[in-house]
Every structure is written in C-alpha cells, then in structure tokens.
Design a protein around this motif. Structure first.
Motif, mmCIF file in Angstrom:
data_model
loop_
_atom_site.group_PDB
_atom_site.id
_atom_site.type_symbol
_atom_site.label_atom_id
_atom_site.label_comp_id
_atom_site.label_asym_id
_atom_site.label_seq_id
_atom_site.Cartn_x
_atom_site.Cartn_y
_atom_site.Cartn_z
ATOM 1 N N ILE A 237 0.844 -1.197 0.000
ATOM 2 C CA ILE A 237 0.000 0.000 0.000
ATOM 3 C C ILE A 237 0.879 1.246 0.000
ATOM 4 C CG2 ILE A 237 -1.668 1.312 1.348
ATOM 5 C CD1 ILE A 237 -2.638 -1.355 2.456
ATOM 6 N N ALA A 238 1.918 1.224 0.855
ATOM 7 C CA ALA A 238 2.797 2.384 0.923
ATOM 8 C C ALA A 238 3.565 2.567 -0.373
ATOM 9 C CB ALA A 238 3.759 2.230 2.088
ATOM 10 N N ARG A 241 1.950 4.541 -3.029
ATOM 11 C CA ARG A 241 2.098 5.981 -2.795
ATOM 12 C C ARG A 241 3.503 6.444 -3.149
ATOM 13 N NH1 ARG A 241 -2.398 3.812 -1.160
ATOM 14 N NH2 ARG A 241 -3.971 5.296 -0.519
ATOM 15 N N TYR A 291 9.760 -0.012 6.266
ATOM 16 C CA TYR A 291 8.731 0.949 6.651
ATOM 17 C C TYR A 291 9.303 2.362 6.686
ATOM 18 C CZ TYR A 291 6.335 -3.271 8.090
ATOM 19 O OH TYR A 291 5.761 -4.492 8.102
ATOM 20 N N ALA A 294 9.749 3.604 3.252
ATOM 21 C CA ALA A 294 8.485 4.004 2.620
ATOM 22 C C ALA A 294 8.019 5.347 3.149
ATOM 23 C CB ALA A 294 7.422 2.935 2.868
ATOM 24 N N ILE A 295 8.077 5.526 4.492
ATOM 25 C CA ILE A 295 7.600 6.786 5.060
ATOM 26 C C ILE A 295 8.444 7.944 4.551
ATOM 27 C CG2 ILE A 295 7.399 8.090 7.196
ATOM 28 C CD1 ILE A 295 6.551 5.631 8.591
ATOM 29 N N ILE A 298 7.674 8.683 0.866
ATOM 30 C CA ILE A 298 6.347 9.297 0.713
ATOM 31 C C ILE A 298 6.422 10.758 1.137
ATOM 32 C CG2 ILE A 298 4.004 9.325 1.570
ATOM 33 C CD1 ILE A 298 4.108 6.381 1.827
ATOM 34 N N GLY A 299 7.099 11.015 2.273
ATOM 35 C CA GLY A 299 7.206 12.390 2.730
ATOM 36 C C GLY A 299 7.829 13.287 1.691
ATOM 37 N N TYR A 302 5.547 13.559 -1.591
ATOM 38 C CA TYR A 302 4.354 14.375 -1.470
ATOM 39 C C TYR A 302 4.716 15.848 -1.493
ATOM 40 C CZ TYR A 302 0.713 10.945 -0.604
ATOM 41 O OH TYR A 302 -0.208 9.956 -0.738
ATOM 42 N N LYS A 303 5.899 16.157 -0.979
ATOM 43 C CA LYS A 303 6.288 17.557 -0.902
ATOM 44 C C LYS A 303 6.668 18.102 -2.278
ATOM 45 C CE LYS A 303 7.658 21.002 1.882
ATOM 46 N NZ LYS A 303 6.849 21.614 2.927
ATOM 47 N N LEU B 45 4.113 14.368 10.155
ATOM 48 C CA LEU B 45 4.315 14.076 8.734
ATOM 49 C C LEU B 45 3.220 14.718 7.902
ATOM 50 C CD1 LEU B 45 5.353 10.329 8.746
ATOM 51 C CD2 LEU B 45 6.692 12.231 7.918
ATOM 52 N N PHE B 48 3.928 18.644 7.936
ATOM 53 C CA PHE B 48 5.095 19.153 7.229
ATOM 54 C C PHE B 48 5.206 18.634 5.811
ATOM 55 C CE2 PHE B 48 6.613 19.907 11.602
ATOM 56 C CZ PHE B 48 6.839 21.257 11.448
ATOM 57 N N PHE B 49 4.727 17.405 5.555
ATOM 58 C CA PHE B 49 4.927 16.833 4.230
ATOM 59 C C PHE B 49 3.625 16.503 3.523
ATOM 60 C CE2 PHE B 49 8.762 15.675 6.609
ATOM 61 C CZ PHE B 49 9.703 16.297 5.808
ATOM 62 N N GLY B 50 2.504 16.622 4.213
ATOM 63 C CA GLY B 50 1.242 16.290 3.567
ATOM 64 C C GLY B 50 1.048 14.814 3.325
ATOM 65 N N VAL B 51 1.678 13.973 4.163
ATOM 66 C CA VAL B 51 1.529 12.538 3.975
ATOM 67 C C VAL B 51 0.139 12.117 4.428
ATOM 68 C CG1 VAL B 51 2.416 10.298 4.669
ATOM 69 C CG2 VAL B 51 3.966 12.196 4.334
ATOM 70 N N VAL B 55 -2.083 6.039 5.704
ATOM 71 C CA VAL B 55 -0.927 5.244 5.321
ATOM 72 C C VAL B 55 0.146 5.313 6.393
ATOM 73 C CG1 VAL B 55 0.854 4.973 3.595
ATOM 74 C CG2 VAL B 55 -1.410 5.642 2.913
ATOM 75 N N SER B 56 0.420 6.541 6.887
ATOM 76 C CA SER B 56 1.534 6.654 7.827
ATOM 77 C C SER B 56 1.204 5.958 9.145
ATOM 78 C CB SER B 56 1.887 8.115 8.055
ATOM 79 O OG SER B 56 0.803 8.822 8.557
ATOM 80 N N LEU B 58 -0.686 3.276 9.490
ATOM 81 C CA LEU B 58 -0.541 1.834 9.248
ATOM 82 C C LEU B 58 0.923 1.432 9.342
ATOM 83 C CD1 LEU B 58 -2.848 0.738 6.292
ATOM 84 C CD2 LEU B 58 -2.801 -0.158 8.572
ATOM 85 N N LEU B 59 1.790 2.211 8.673
ATOM 86 C CA LEU B 59 3.214 1.868 8.662
ATOM 87 C C LEU B 59 3.815 2.000 10.049
ATOM 88 C CD1 LEU B 59 4.292 3.616 5.379
ATOM 89 C CD2 LEU B 59 4.028 1.208 5.772
ATOM 90 N N SER B 63 5.636 -0.852 12.383
ATOM 91 C CA SER B 63 7.018 -0.832 12.860
ATOM 92 C C SER B 63 7.082 -0.782 14.383
ATOM 93 C CB SER B 63 7.803 0.319 12.241
ATOM 94 O OG SER B 63 7.036 1.474 12.197
#
Lengths: 320, 276
Positions: A237-238, A241, A291, A294-295, A298-299, A302-303, B45, B48-51, B55-56, B58-59, B63
């Motif tokens: 899923i991640a 994105r 993970y 991925a985070i 994505i960060g 998206y920016k 997140l 600052f980043f529009g995540v 999703v975030s 879940l991840l 973790s």
C-alpha cells in the motif's frame, strides 16, 4: 560474508525472489485504487488467498489445483468487496479494517482446524514449492542473469506488471478505469459503467492479492504459519504511494524494498546467530527499514511532486 | 496499543514504587506519553509533508510491533519464557494491577469516565468545537482559525488519540494479561496475539457509535460480548478463539455498510408511508 561476485549474485536473486509477493500485492492495490476504491484490506486478502492455496495444494497434492483454489478465493473476496463497497456504498476504510481483522484470524482458524482434523501439530506440513526455472542464455549473464533464474510464478509477475502498465497507461480501457477513479460522475456521463468497472477492478485486485499471498508460500516458505505475509500488504500500500500510482516507479520501489528485505535477512542472520555481536543486539531495527524507507520517500515525494492520487478515492459512487 | 502496554509494563517495572495509585499513575502516564509521541509522528508528517495519515499510521503501527518485539526479547523478557516463537515479558508488579470494585474491574469505570470527559470536551468546549470544524472541512478550519492553529491541532490530536490508545494497551496489561506476549512474526496482526486486533475493532466501534463518545460505551460492550462469548465457546465446544475474532470481523463488515443501508431503508419506509 565476503563481498565478491557470488555474494552480489545471491543478493540480486534474493531481491527478486522477495519482491515477487510485494509486486503482486502492489498490482492489486493499483487495480483497486485506480478505479477509486481503497484496498487497505489487502493484507487480509493475501492471507486468505495464501491459506486457501496452501490447503488446496495439501489436500489434493497438486499445486495447480491449489493455485486455482487460491484464485477462486480471490474472486470470492473481490465479489464480496464489490457488493459492499460498490453496491451498498459501505465505508471503505471500515470495510478494509474488517478484512484486516478477518484475514489473520480466519486463516489461522482454517489452518488450525485442518491440522486438528488430521491430528497433527504445526510446522509438520509442507508442500512442494515451485522449482527455479533458468531461461537459457539470459540466465548466464553475470548478475543480471539472476532475473531469469527464478520460480515460474516470478515470470508470471514480470508479465503481469508489464501488462498492467500497458493496460492502464496505453489502452483505452485503462484510461476509462482511471477516469472512473478520478471522477466517476464524468465517466458515467461518457457512458462508462462505473459499477461494472469497479466490480471488475476489485475482483482483479483481490486475485492479485491472493496470488501474492500464495507466492509467499508456494515459491518461498513451502509451509504455512500464522501471519505468513508479515506486513507485505501494508508495504505494498505504501509503495503505491511511493511510486505515485505509476507502475514503473512502484516496481522500482518494490525492488528497493526487496533489496532491503534481503539485506535484512542477511543482517539478521549475522547478528541473531551470535556471529558478530551477541544475541542482545536489536536486530529488529533492520526489520523496520522497509517501513522507514516508505515513510521517508512518501514524505519527500508528497512535498516535491504533483500527487497522482485518484481524486474520488474512498468515496462510494451513487447515481442520483 | 501494543506500544502503550509495553511502556506501561516497563514503567511500572522500573519505577519500583510501593504505592499502588502512584504506580498505576506512572504506568498510565508513561503509556499515554510514549504512544502519543509515536502517533504524533504521523501528525507531524501530515503537517510538514502532507503525507496521508491513514498510510503513515498503518506503517508506524507495523514498525512499532518490531520495537516492542525487541523490548520483549531482550531487556524485559520473563525469565521463565524460553520458547523462541512466543516470548512473554515480565509481569507487572502487583501494585500496578487495577483494583476491582463490586466485582467489576476498575478499568471499566475508568474508561467510562474518560468517555464522559471526552464527550464534554468534544461537545461543550471550544477545543472540541475546533476539532469538529476541522473534521468536517479542513479548508473551513483554516479559514476560521488560521493554518498555524490547524497544524498544531493536527499534531495535538494525533498525540491525544495515540495517548488514549496507549492507555487502552495499559488497561489490558493492568487488568487482564499482566504481561506482553510477542510472537516471532511481529505480533501486531497475528490472531491471538496480545492485542487480539482490539485496535482495529476499536476503529469499527467508533464508526458504529457514530463518533459519539457516549455511544462508544455500549458499542464496545457489544463487541467485547462477542469476544467473551467466543471464549465461552472455546471452553464449551472447543471452538478456537480465532474464529470469534473472525465473527467480530464479519460484524465489522456489516457495520461498514450501516449508513447507506439505513438511508435506503428510510427512503423505502417513507415511500410506503407516503404511498408513492
């Protein structure tokens, strides 16, 4: 661990091997989400497909019948989610949570009751996995040749990734599906059957999820254990994105995660076996690497980029 | 939830207080702060980043399971637990066990009090009003309160929600399980693990209750009755408890279709009454 050509060859082979289930899962997520439906329950779908495929193979002794059972399970789950998410217009997040709750528990129950019926203990059953098939000439290339020395289901994965990309971004029908994801009202006014498109996409998505779950067992472990997918669906899923709903970018990200996972396996073996550092070393840190990757991506993405997210995602379509 | 429970175990185990209320307080506060901080990563997140926060979270929860597994495996492993597949942590000290009143464990009234307080905060206070405006429309909230306020609200809300979830984990530890069990496969999603998918079921409960803190109480009693009934089945008819979680999952599936189906029924009834 020697850092020579043999090491890198094994690393590339393991990378492809480990990214295959994630690749199937991300295809499933893309099929669902490009038509405008959240597929967060893919982890549960993968587990159900995996247990169906495993038990089917175990009961009949034929891996093809097991594969068929898993695919049938996928179709059933797809139709179920189609009925709830398209016909009834259910809340897609809550539905996905239902699948996430059902997947692990039902698969564990089915496996446990099958074992109980045989009077056997866990870990005693395994099925024959797909053998590696080397493609002549191509598999002899150093390093890259590992792409062509894989179980047959991995070749299926290559073909399906390419076909999905061509379908979504180079055919008329794929454009229609993406239109449904972007703006179902506009698509409906252009005589696209929104309900049919979403049903089909969800069924195909669940089939891919089941394939991903079965790949975990039929090409990798050979036996079932609880929670065999271990978060692969969430990573998929991640990754969709990360790849901004583009097949080629997502596939590249999948390979990166596969590389991370194979490195993780190496490092965990190194550190947990009491080799370099004692057993108290926190090797679980390595398992969180995919993970974190991925985070982070994505960060950043998206920016800095225009999001390609389907605009109508999460909202059920209803004709007034 | 797993993280909160783990923090609760750690804090109460390390604090060595002989005073029962103080131990409980330390446990719940630690669980609140640590899991709130973990959850507020997703708020940061988003700001600052529009995540996408779904999703975030879940991840992050996936973790967190690994972190907890490490903590159970090495520093806080119970001396009697040697099975590598399922490890148990140390038990919480006796002081951290919630006392019972009239046969009901004190966690339940505590949770009810929390729900009532939340109800007043959300419906009767300025802060709750801001939150509800934000929930309805982010753009409206930005127009009314300014972007800085909205961003701060996002982080604060993720912190608070993570904190309450962590307190749920601590409640599990201090009232029922007394320790944390982590499987080799990560634990958070495996059936019969420590949290029993209660985190997911919690989201469904909130949806069933229609985002009303007071309605959450009967809704959660309903789901827990399902699980307890399943335990009874386990005893009586040897049905594995995994199946009861499946049944709650199926219930969640039906809950997900609650609003549109109710609406459809209502239109059908109205048509009958009007006679169209």
């Amino acid at each position: 661990m020697a850092f020579d050509l043999g090491f890198y060859t094994t690393l590339v082979g393991t990378t492809i091997f480990l990214s295959a289930p994630i690749a199937f899962a991300f295809l499933g997520v893309m099929w669902g989400e490009l038509s405008g439906v959240f597929v967060f329950g893919i982890e549960g779908e993968m587990l159900l497909g995996a247990v169906a495929g495993f038990l089917g193979t175990l009961a009949t002794g034929n891996i093809a019948i097991g594969l068929g059972m898993g695919l049938l399970t996928g179709i059933a789950i797809g139709l179920l989610s189609g009925f709830f998410e398209v016909t009834l217009g259910a809340d897609q997040i809550i539905f996905a949570i239902g699948l996430l709750v059902i997947g692990p528990s039902l698969s564990s129950y089915l496996y446990g009751s099958y074992l109980g019926g045989l009077g056997l203990s866990a870990f005693s059953l395994s099925i024959q996995t797909f053998q590696n098939v080397a493609i002549p000439y191509l598999s002899n290339i150093p390093l890259i040749g590992q792409f062509f020395n894989q179980p047959i289901i991995v070749y299926l994965m290559y073909i399906l990734v390419v076909l999905t990309h061509i379908f979504f971004y180079h055919t008329n029908l794929g454009l229609k599906i993406r239109a449904v994801g972007m703006n179902p009202l506009a698509a409906d006014s252009m005589a696209v059957n929104v309900y049919l498109v979403r049903y089909l996409s969800l069924v195909i998505s669940a089939i891919f999820a089941a394939l991903g779950g079965m790949t975990m067992i039929m090409a990798q472990t050979g036996f079932y254990s609880d929670n065999v997918t271990a978060g692969r669906g969430l990573i998929a899923i991640a990754l969709v994105r990360v790849g901004n709903w583009r097949t080629q970018l997502t596939f590249a990200a999948t390979l990166v995660v596969g590389l991370l996972l194979s490195l993780v396996a190496d490092l965990q073996g190194l550190f947990s076996g009491g080799g370099v550092i004692s057993t108290t070393f926190p090797y679980e840190i390595f398992a969180t690497l995919p993970y974190i990757f991925a985070i982070a991506v994505i960060g950043v993405s998206y920016k800095w980029t225009r999001s390609n997210q389907p605009a109508s995602i999460g909202r059920p379509y209803k004709r007034d | 939830m797993l993280l909160g429970g783990m923090t609760g175990v750690m804090a109460t185990y390390l604090a060595h207080l002989n005073n029962a209320p103080a131990t409980l307080f330390v446990g719940f506060a630690a669980a609140f702060i640590v899991s709130g901080a973990w959850a507020s990563i997703s708020g940061l997140l988003k700001v600052f980043f529009g995540v996408d926060d779904i999703v975030s979270t879940l991840l992050l929860s996936a973790s967190a399971a690994f972190v907890v597994f490490y903590l159970v495996r090495v520093p806080f492993r119970s001396p009697t637990s040697q099975n590598a597949a399922v490890l148990g942590s140390v038990n919480v000290p006796n002081d951290a066990v919630f006392p019972s009143f009239f046969g009901i464990n004190g966690v339940f009234p505590f949770a009810v009090v929390c729900a009532v307080v939340l109800y007043f905060v959300l419906t009767r206070m300025k802060f709750g009003f801001k939150l509800r405006v934000l929930g309805n429309s982010r753009n409206t909230a930005i127009a009314y309160f300014g972007k800085g306020t909205v961003d701060r609200l996002f982080v604060l809300v993720t912190f608070l929600s993570g904190g309450f979830i962590g307190m749920g984990g601590m409640a599990m530890v201090s009232a029922f399980t007394f320790n944390i069990v982590a499987g080799a496969s990560g634990g958070a999603y495996s059936a019969g693990g420590f949290t029993n998918s209660y985190g997911f079921i919690g989201i469904a409960i909130v949806f069933l209750a229609g985002l009303d803190p007071l309605a959450v109480i009967p809704a959660s009693i309903f789901f827990v009755a399902l699980v307890i009934g399943g335990l009874g089945l386990l005893v009586l008819m040897a049905i594995p408890s995994a199946l009861t979680i499946t049944i709650s999952g199926v219930t969640i599936l039906f809950v997900s279709a609650r609003l549109p189906v109710m609406q459809r029924l209502r239109t059908l009834l109205r048509r009958k009454v009007v006679g169209v």
